[in-house]
Design a protein around this motif. Structure first.
Motif, PDB file in Angstrom:
ATOM      1  N   TYR A  37      17.999  18.336 121.005  1.00 56.02           N
ATOM      2  CA  TYR A  37      19.325  17.709 120.967  1.00 56.02           C
ATOM      3  C   TYR A  37      19.367  16.476 121.878  1.00 56.02           C
ATOM      4  O   TYR A  37      19.833  15.400 121.486  1.00 56.02           O
ATOM      5  CB  TYR A  37      20.394  18.722 121.399  1.00 56.02           C
ATOM      6  CG  TYR A  37      21.783  18.112 121.497  1.00 56.02           C
ATOM      7  CD1 TYR A  37      22.636  18.116 120.405  1.00 56.02           C
ATOM      8  CD2 TYR A  37      22.209  17.517 122.684  1.00 56.02           C
ATOM      9  CE1 TYR A  37      23.895  17.528 120.484  1.00 56.02           C
ATOM     10  CE2 TYR A  37      23.458  16.933 122.779  1.00 56.02           C
ATOM     11  CZ  TYR A  37      24.305  16.939 121.681  1.00 56.02           C
ATOM     12  OH  TYR A  37      25.536  16.355 121.762  1.00 56.02           O
ATOM     13  N   ASP A  38      18.858  16.642 123.092  1.00 52.72           N
ATOM     14  CA  ASP A  38      18.923  15.528 124.050  1.00 52.72           C
ATOM     15  C   ASP A  38      18.149  14.307 123.542  1.00 52.72           C
ATOM     16  O   ASP A  38      18.551  13.172 123.764  1.00 52.72           O
ATOM     17  CB  ASP A  38      18.368  15.976 125.408  1.00 52.72           C
ATOM     18  CG  ASP A  38      19.289  16.996 126.079  1.00 52.72           C
ATOM     19  OD1 ASP A  38      20.488  17.034 125.729  1.00 52.72           O
ATOM     20  OD2 ASP A  38      18.804  17.758 126.937  1.00 52.72           O
ATOM     21  N   SER A  41      20.346  13.205 119.911  1.00 57.95           N
ATOM     22  CA  SER A  41      21.795  13.178 119.682  1.00 57.95           C
ATOM     23  C   SER A  41      22.427  11.782 119.735  1.00 57.95           C
ATOM     24  O   SER A  41      23.403  11.542 119.008  1.00 57.95           O
ATOM     25  CB  SER A  41      22.512  14.137 120.637  1.00 57.95           C
ATOM     26  OG  SER A  41      22.215  13.827 121.973  1.00 57.95           O
ATOM     27  N   PRO A  42      21.908  10.829 120.529  1.00 57.54           N
ATOM     28  CA  PRO A  42      22.563   9.505 120.451  1.00 57.54           C
ATOM     29  C   PRO A  42      22.482   8.903 119.049  1.00 57.54           C
ATOM     30  O   PRO A  42      23.422   8.270 118.573  1.00 57.54           O
ATOM     31  CB  PRO A  42      21.765   8.661 121.467  1.00 57.54           C
ATOM     32  CG  PRO A  42      21.225   9.666 122.435  1.00 57.54           C
ATOM     33  CD  PRO A  42      20.896  10.879 121.601  1.00 57.54           C
ATOM     34  N   ARG A  43      21.360   9.123 118.403  1.00 58.64           N
ATOM     35  CA  ARG A  43      21.195   8.591 117.060  1.00 58.64           C
ATOM     36  C   ARG A  43      22.045   9.380 116.058  1.00 58.64           C
ATOM     37  O   ARG A  43      22.694   8.800 115.187  1.00 58.64           O
ATOM     38  CB  ARG A  43      19.715   8.657 116.681  1.00 58.64           C
ATOM     39  CG  ARG A  43      19.291   7.595 115.754  1.00 58.64           C
ATOM     40  CD  ARG A  43      17.795   7.544 115.605  1.00 58.64           C
ATOM     41  NE  ARG A  43      17.158   6.888 116.751  1.00 58.64           N
ATOM     42  CZ  ARG A  43      15.904   6.462 116.723  1.00 58.64           C
ATOM     43  NH1 ARG A  43      15.171   6.641 115.642  1.00 58.64           N
ATOM     44  NH2 ARG A  43      15.393   5.866 117.775  1.00 58.64           N
ATOM     45  N   TYR A  45      24.742  11.285 116.618  1.00 55.89           N
ATOM     46  CA  TYR A  45      26.176  11.060 116.826  1.00 55.89           C
ATOM     47  C   TYR A  45      26.553   9.627 116.449  1.00 55.89           C
ATOM     48  O   TYR A  45      27.596   9.375 115.829  1.00 55.89           O
ATOM     49  CB  TYR A  45      26.542  11.351 118.284  1.00 55.89           C
ATOM     50  CG  TYR A  45      27.983  11.025 118.606  1.00 55.89           C
ATOM     51  CD1 TYR A  45      29.019  11.834 118.146  1.00 55.89           C
ATOM     52  CD2 TYR A  45      28.304   9.890 119.359  1.00 55.89           C
ATOM     53  CE1 TYR A  45      30.342  11.528 118.424  1.00 55.89           C
ATOM     54  CE2 TYR A  45      29.626   9.577 119.647  1.00 55.89           C
ATOM     55  CZ  TYR A  45      30.638  10.390 119.172  1.00 55.89           C
ATOM     56  OH  TYR A  45      31.943  10.072 119.449  1.00 55.89           O
ATOM     57  N   GLY A  46      25.696   8.677 116.806  1.00 49.44           N
ATOM     58  CA  GLY A  46      25.973   7.279 116.475  1.00 49.44           C
ATOM     59  C   GLY A  46      26.092   7.069 114.969  1.00 49.44           C
ATOM     60  O   GLY A  46      26.972   6.356 114.495  1.00 49.44           O
ATOM     61  N   LEU A  47      25.203   7.736 114.227  1.00 46.70           N
ATOM     62  CA  LEU A  47      25.249   7.613 112.770  1.00 46.70           C
ATOM     63  C   LEU A  47      26.530   8.237 112.212  1.00 46.70           C
ATOM     64  O   LEU A  47      27.220   7.634 111.386  1.00 46.70           O
ATOM     65  CB  LEU A  47      24.018   8.289 112.147  1.00 46.70           C
ATOM     66  CG  LEU A  47      23.994   8.327 110.617  1.00 46.70           C
ATOM     67  CD1 LEU A  47      24.002   6.923 110.027  1.00 46.70           C
ATOM     68  CD2 LEU A  47      22.776   9.117 110.127  1.00 46.70           C
ATOM     69  N   THR A 124      25.874   1.873 124.462  1.00 46.48           N
ATOM     70  CA  THR A 124      24.968   2.826 123.847  1.00 46.48           C
ATOM     71  C   THR A 124      24.026   3.437 124.871  1.00 46.48           C
ATOM     72  O   THR A 124      23.915   2.973 125.994  1.00 46.48           O
ATOM     73  CB  THR A 124      24.108   2.175 122.756  1.00 46.48           C
ATOM     74  OG1 THR A 124      23.166   1.312 123.410  1.00 46.48           O
ATOM     75  CG2 THR A 124      24.963   1.394 121.796  1.00 46.48           C
ATOM     76  N   ALA A 125      23.375   4.477 124.420  1.00 49.24           N
ATOM     77  CA  ALA A 125      22.436   5.181 125.280  1.00 49.24           C
ATOM     78  C   ALA A 125      21.013   4.935 124.799  1.00 49.24           C
ATOM     79  O   ALA A 125      20.154   5.774 124.903  1.00 49.24           O
ATOM     80  CB  ALA A 125      22.747   6.670 125.280  1.00 49.24           C
ATOM     81  N   GLU A 126      20.781   3.767 124.242  1.00 46.58           N
ATOM     82  CA  GLU A 126      19.452   3.510 123.703  1.00 46.58           C
ATOM     83  C   GLU A 126      18.393   3.562 124.796  1.00 46.58           C
ATOM     84  O   GLU A 126      18.532   2.944 125.834  1.00 46.58           O
ATOM     85  CB  GLU A 126      19.415   2.118 123.067  1.00 46.58           C
ATOM     86  CG  GLU A 126      20.055   2.067 121.720  1.00 46.58           C
ATOM     87  CD  GLU A 126      19.838   0.701 121.067  1.00 46.58           C
ATOM     88  OE1 GLU A 126      18.983  -0.050 121.551  1.00 46.58           O
ATOM     89  OE2 GLU A 126      20.543   0.416 120.104  1.00 46.58           O
TER      90      GLU A 126
END
Lengths: 195, 231
Positions: A37-38, A41-43, A45-47, A124-126
């Motif tokens: 998940y870690d 998840s940014p990708r 959730y972002g999508l 973002t958390a990229e």
């Protein structure tokens, strides 16, 4: 089929790969799934957020997708694609189903895509690696024709059907269908998917 | 290349409506090229998500991890993907079984007698090919196809009834992958039915559950798909 490997696994040196994490999750390892998940998840959730646009709905969609992924983690087949690609396919399908099911009550603004701007990177958390990949993707997208790019973006990020996209772009249905496929095939080749 | 192959891109982007999606998934069952292309295009589409990353709310992580604690992961699937769990088994001795079962033919639109002959002709043809599927609790079904007779027959044994208000509809899959209606099954557990239309070059026969009266195109995934070997 060759292993599809365009999406980098993103595992730092020594850390378990996403494939390993999913395999462990399939045996009921919740900690491994938390790591999965870690990493993703940014990708995901972002999508979801980009497609459904309502943050509360995006959270629900993302949660449902991860529950599905957990349930079927033991059935993930590394030969058929990357873990991130597999997860994001689930997220996207759920996001699209969501926007279509709420469509009747909240008519989406069909002009949004033309006004949309790239996401503000400060928000973002990229990771460094992800932003490199995002840059490669943006560079590839820039090589598409206008109709290809709009058709791909309206379907993938807008959640519109190819029939709707044909109307929005004022092109025949067959043209929309072909542009979507041609655009994706060009991206596939530029990004080296499946090769 | 027929038109349906070109839907691979729209399918990979979830840009088909429900009916188109169901039809394309039917097509995928019989088209290895499209399955491979769809897998690559879905992988490609997922790359687009790298351009829209966003930080999820911390509470989402807690919800997800709390959620999975109550869900058991599914066991690994067999080497056959779940979507194709009705993959046909070729049963060599099936004709014997057919002879025991095939005592009546049901056709809603014609007199029985000539059809019985046609069904028997198919099943007795020297090139009759039988594809049998065990539906588990739901019974057993097989399709016999003869290329020389250009027809196919479906035989069911102890088959569970369709849900209320629904019927079993049979389809023949054309070489282009299209599902062509081949008749509605009688609401009976045991029956032998001659499928409508030519079957000599069909890739497969399938059964779907449809609203009463049947549909022009399948509206759901098949409960059984009989893939022919010859032809």
């Amino acid at each position: 089929m060759e292993k599809l490997s365009a999406i980098e696994d993103g595992a730092p040196d020594g850390a378990p790969s996403l494939v390993e994490l999913l395999t462990r999750a399939g045996r009921g390892d919740e900690a491994a799934f938390a790591q999965f998940y870690d990493a993703t998840s940014p990708r995901a959730y972002g999508l979801a957020l980009r497609v459904v646009r309502n943050p509360a709905h995006a959270e629900e969609v993302t949660q449902e997708a991860y529950l599905d992924a957990w349930r079927s983690s033991g059935r993930f087949d590394p030969a058929a694609g990357s873990p991130a690609g597999w997860l994001l396919t689930i997220v996207h399908r759920k996001a699209v189903d969501r926007v279509r099911s709420v469509e009747a009550s909240t008519k989406r603004d069909v002009t949004w895509q033309r006004e949309a701007r790239p996401v503000d990177h400060d928000e973002t958390a990229e990771s460094v690696q992800a932003s490199l990949e995002a840059q490669r993707v943006r560079t590839a997208i820039a090589t598409l024709t206008d109709v290809q790019r709009e058709a791909v973006e309206l379907t993938y990020f807008g959640g519109y059907t190819h029939t709707e996209v044909a109307t929005m772009l004022e092109v025949p249905l067959g043209t929309a269908k072909t542009r979507i496929r041609d655009g994706l095939i060009r991206l596939r080749d530029l990004m080296g998917v499946g090769s | 290349m027929s038109d349906i192959h070109k839907l691979s891109g729209a399918y990979a982007l979830d840009a088909l409506d429900d009916i188109e999606r169901a039809r394309f998934e039917q097509h995928l069952l019989g088209c290895e090229d499209c399955r491979s292309e769809v897998a690559e295009l879905q992988e490609t589409a997922a790359l687009l998500a790298s351009t829209v990353e966003a930080t999820p709310p911390p509470a989402l992580r807690d919800s997800v991890l709390a959620g999975i604690a109550h869900v058991r992961p599914l066991p690994p699937s067999t080497p056959v993907p779940a979507r194709r769990r009705w993959l046909p088994l070729l049963v060599a001795a099936a004709l014997v079984l057919v002879a025991g079962v095939g005592t009546a033919v049901w056709q809603p639109w014609t007199d029985d007698t000539p059809r019985l002959t046609a069904a028997e002709q198919v099943m007795d043809a020297p090139d009759a090919e039988t594809v049998a599927i065990d539906l588990g609790e739901a019974g057993r079904a097989e399709v016999v196809r003869s290329v020389s007779e250009d027809r196919a027959v479906i035989v069911t044994e102890d088959m569970a009834s369709a849900p209320d208000g629904m019927v079993y509809q049979v389809w023949l899959q054309s070489p282009e992958g299209e599902m062509v209606p081949a008749g509605l099954m009688a609401p009976r557990a045991d029956q032998t039915m001659l499928l409508e239309g030519p079957a000599g070059d069909s890739l497969a026969a399938g059964i779907t559950v449809e609203p009463e009266g049947g549909s022009l195109q399948p509206t759901s995934d098949p409960i059984a798909l009989f893939e022919f070997e010859s032809g």
